[in-house]
Design a protein around this motif. Structure first.
Motif, mmCIF file in Angstrom:
data_model
loop_
_atom_site.group_PDB
_atom_site.id
_atom_site.type_symbol
_atom_site.label_atom_id
_atom_site.label_comp_id
_atom_site.label_asym_id
_atom_site.label_seq_id
_atom_site.Cartn_x
_atom_site.Cartn_y
_atom_site.Cartn_z
ATOM 1 N N PRO A 4 -28.871 50.549 -78.070
ATOM 2 C CA PRO A 4 -28.787 51.877 -77.449
ATOM 3 C C PRO A 4 -29.035 52.982 -78.472
ATOM 4 O O PRO A 4 -28.479 52.985 -79.558
ATOM 5 C CB PRO A 4 -27.341 51.916 -76.927
ATOM 6 N N LEU A 6 -29.046 56.692 -80.271
ATOM 7 C CA LEU A 6 -28.063 57.733 -80.504
ATOM 8 C C LEU A 6 -28.788 59.061 -80.684
ATOM 9 O O LEU A 6 -29.837 59.116 -81.326
ATOM 10 C CB LEU A 6 -27.229 57.420 -81.752
ATOM 11 N N TRP A 61 -17.470 63.368 -72.799
ATOM 12 C CA TRP A 61 -17.799 62.571 -73.979
ATOM 13 C C TRP A 61 -17.143 61.201 -73.913
ATOM 14 O O TRP A 61 -17.718 60.206 -74.400
ATOM 15 C CB TRP A 61 -17.389 63.319 -75.251
ATOM 16 N N GLU A 64 -19.241 59.018 -71.884
ATOM 17 C CA GLU A 64 -20.452 58.680 -72.645
ATOM 18 C C GLU A 64 -20.168 57.564 -73.651
ATOM 19 O O GLU A 64 -21.006 56.683 -73.880
ATOM 20 C CB GLU A 64 -20.990 59.918 -73.360
ATOM 21 N N VAL A 65 -18.996 57.596 -74.271
ATOM 22 C CA VAL A 65 -18.627 56.531 -75.209
ATOM 23 C C VAL A 65 -18.535 55.192 -74.482
ATOM 24 O O VAL A 65 -19.058 54.169 -74.950
ATOM 25 C CB VAL A 65 -17.288 56.857 -75.900
ATOM 26 N N TRP A 68 -21.925 53.963 -73.649
ATOM 27 C CA TRP A 68 -22.598 53.391 -74.824
ATOM 28 C C TRP A 68 -22.067 51.989 -75.121
ATOM 29 O O TRP A 68 -22.835 51.067 -75.419
ATOM 30 C CB TRP A 68 -22.401 54.297 -76.035
ATOM 31 N N GLU A 71 -23.549 49.504 -72.708
ATOM 32 C CA GLU A 71 -24.944 49.185 -73.024
ATOM 33 C C GLU A 71 -25.044 48.352 -74.296
ATOM 34 O O GLU A 71 -25.897 47.459 -74.399
ATOM 35 C CB GLU A 71 -25.731 50.478 -73.184
ATOM 36 N N THR A 241 -22.964 64.510 -74.126
ATOM 37 C CA THR A 241 -23.793 63.378 -74.535
ATOM 38 C C THR A 241 -23.942 63.333 -76.051
ATOM 39 O O THR A 241 -23.832 62.267 -76.671
ATOM 40 C CB THR A 241 -25.178 63.456 -73.873
ATOM 41 N N ARG A 245 -22.241 60.054 -77.275
ATOM 42 C CA ARG A 245 -23.230 59.056 -77.684
ATOM 43 C C ARG A 245 -23.777 59.320 -79.087
ATOM 44 O O ARG A 245 -24.555 58.523 -79.594
ATOM 45 C CB ARG A 245 -24.381 59.015 -76.681
ATOM 46 N N ALA A 249 -20.015 57.617 -80.918
ATOM 47 C CA ALA A 249 -20.639 56.287 -80.863
ATOM 48 C C ALA A 249 -21.115 55.842 -82.241
ATOM 49 O O ALA A 249 -21.045 54.650 -82.577
ATOM 50 C CB ALA A 249 -21.799 56.293 -79.870
ATOM 51 N N TRP A 250 -21.605 56.795 -83.060
ATOM 52 C CA TRP A 250 -22.033 56.415 -84.405
ATOM 53 C C TRP A 250 -20.854 55.852 -85.196
ATOM 54 O O TRP A 250 -20.979 54.836 -85.895
ATOM 55 C CB TRP A 250 -22.625 57.613 -85.140
ATOM 56 N N ARG A 253 -19.992 52.394 -83.881
ATOM 57 C CA ARG A 253 -20.992 51.412 -84.299
ATOM 58 C C ARG A 253 -20.776 51.010 -85.752
ATOM 59 O O ARG A 253 -20.861 49.826 -86.096
ATOM 60 C CB ARG A 253 -22.399 51.972 -84.093
#
Length: 498
Positions: A4, A6, A61, A64-65, A68, A71, A241, A245, A249-250, A253
């Motif tokens: 996915p 970012l 948000w 969105e997390v 993510w 996905e 977003t 994301r 999300a970073w 990850r």
């Protein structure tokens, strides 16, 4: 997990990441995400940014997390319990709302660095809101001992208007300066994050140099500030977003990649799960035990109905997203958006309610002290004021039967904290039927005679003082600062971008 996309360059997204070594429970989270068929439960706490102000529970948000994660790990099922409530600080969450979280939660997202921290109220370790934040984290970790936790720092991107005498034009020139970088709750929260081995991500760190420079933001993100923000603190859908994301999300990850890599190489040794001693001297005064809370709908069972009927109190939900709340409850989704309570007009009108201050689940018998907390709705009262007085309405709270406590006033001040779900407290003795009376008080020349009470909580407190002279100095310093803030706060002139 890498598939996915970012929204942003890796360098920019990395600015918002504040990791720790051996983050609490992330090895477990990574393994569960990598196990096909697993169910991942995510809980989110925070204020209006997390709930979705003016969006009635549409995607924020936090959604969105979760999107993510779904996905990135398509073979598992990821669900979200959004327990945020608009216009609130961390206090009610620490005393009540943490109990709404499932005890088998896998990931808890926490965003309380903005609400209540608008004027340096969270800049010291002995401030009330920082103490509540640590108490909240400790109760979350005890309730969901296997959950990974991620702290999120949002920021109030307003501007100050300053004025300076121009000698050339012999006139006063007005100009704007950004909200100072240090004006945040995140710095104290980062200290606690390190103490409890909790990673953190920061919108301030990632966006500060872009929010006040549209040219730089266009170069980095391809948008201007107005394209991603509703106002100075609330993102629009595109902004959510970028936050969810992008920055959040970073960070996830990065954390999960390290854990999965370590797992592939044979795993890591188990890390200690015991909670360390509290950092905040205020949090240290609270017992490591659950609170009792009856806020919102649960408050009805404690109210003496004869006082309701005799004094003319009425039952009301003042949430700004009432329909969304009702729909979420009908779908049996866990939500925290209700603002039910009893309201009334009239100086001298009183309401009685009864609460058990004796038995507190998980509290030791040696813990003799309790703190009685009463919640009220500060903001709704603004719509019911009589006359032109700017003071919030006030009520007097006293213990009238069974127990004893020092009486105190709710409201009636200039608004030290902007939380709409506000609260006050006092120490109370232990009794199975403690009768408390709340009486509306007239405040201000215009006579604000409206009040709405939302609930009650009982917080166990240790019966010994274990504070050093440094702790007392820290508490005194913050008290002096808040007194100065109260006297000078009305002199500040702030403008915001709409």
């Amino acid at each position: 997990m890498m598939r996915p996309s970012l929204p942003g360059r890796d360098y920019w997204l990395a600015l918002g990441f504040r990791g720790v070594e051996y983050p609490r429970n992330y090895e477990r989270l990574a393994k569960k995400l990598a196990t096909p068929g697993s169910s991942i439960k995510v809980a989110a706490f925070g204020g209006s940014i997390t709930q979705g102000m003016n969006h009635a529970f549409k995607r924020t948000w936090a959604h969105e997390v979760v999107g993510w994660l779904q996905e990135a790990f398509p073979s598992v099922k990821v669900t979200l319990a959004n327990l945020a409530r608009d216009a609130t600080d961390v206090g009610p969450a620490a005393m009540c709302w943490y109990q709404l979280m499932p005890n088998d939660a896998d990931l808890v997202l926490v965003d309380y660095s903005l609400g209540g921290c608008g004027m340096l109220q969270c800049a010291g370790i002995a401030t009330q809101l920082v103490g509540h934040f640590e108490s909240f984290l400790r109760r979350v970790m005890r309730r969901a001992p296997s959950a990974a936790i991620l702290l999120v720092e949002n920021f109030y991107f307003y501007e100050f208007t300053l004025r300076r005498w121009n000698r050339d034009t012999k006139s006063v020139a007005a100009f704007s300066v950004p909200n100072p970088f240090y004006q945040t709750g995140g710095d104290m929260h980062e200290m606690l994050a390190s103490r409890y081995r909790l990673p953190m991500v920061s919108a301030r760190e990632g966006l500060y140099d872009l929010m006040y420079n549209d040219t730089a933001m266009m170069q980095e993100l391809g948008v201007k500030r107005a394209d991603i923000m509703v106002d100075d603190k609330h993102p629009n859908q595109r902004g959510h977003t970028i936050l969810g994301r992008g920055i959040v999300a970073w960070g996830l990850r990065r954390l999960l990649r390290e854990e999965l890599h370590a797992w592939a190489e044979g795993g890591r040794p188990p890390t200690p799960q015991a909670l360390p001693k509290p950092v905040s001297p205020l949090a240290a005064q609270e017992a490591d035990a659950d609170t009792y809370c009856a806020e919102g709908l649960a408050f009805q069972q404690h109210v003496v109905q004869s006082s309701v009927a005799g004094q003319g109190w009425r039952w009301k939900d003042s949430s700004s997203v009432v329909e969304a709340c009702a729909a979420a409850r009908a779908a049996k989704r866990p939500v925290n958006c209700d603002k039910w309570g009893y309201y009334n007009h009239g100086y001298g009108k009183s309401l009685d309610f009864v609460v058990n201050t004796y038995n507190i689940r998980c509290a030791a018998n040696t813990l003799e002290k309790r703190r009685l907390v009463v919640f009220f709705d500060r903001a709704t009262a603004k719509n019911f004021r009589v006359g032109s007085s700017a003071l919030p309405p006030a009520a007097w709270v006293e213990c009238v039967a069974g127990c004893s406590c020092e009486a105190f006033e709710l409201g009636g001040e200039g608004g030290r904290y902007p939380s709409e779900t506000a609260y006050g407290s006092t120490l109370v003795t232990r009794h199975p039927q403690c009768t408390v009376r709340l009486t509306i008080r007239d405040k201000g020349p215009a006579g604000n005679d409206y009040f709405k009470v939302n609930g009650v909580a009982v917080v166990p407190v240790t019966d010994y003082a274990n504070l050093t002279y440094i702790d007392h100095m820290a508490i005194d310093k913050e008290a002096m600062f808040l007194d100065t803030y109260m006297s000078r706060g009305s002199q500040l002139t702030i403008i915001g971008r709409q």
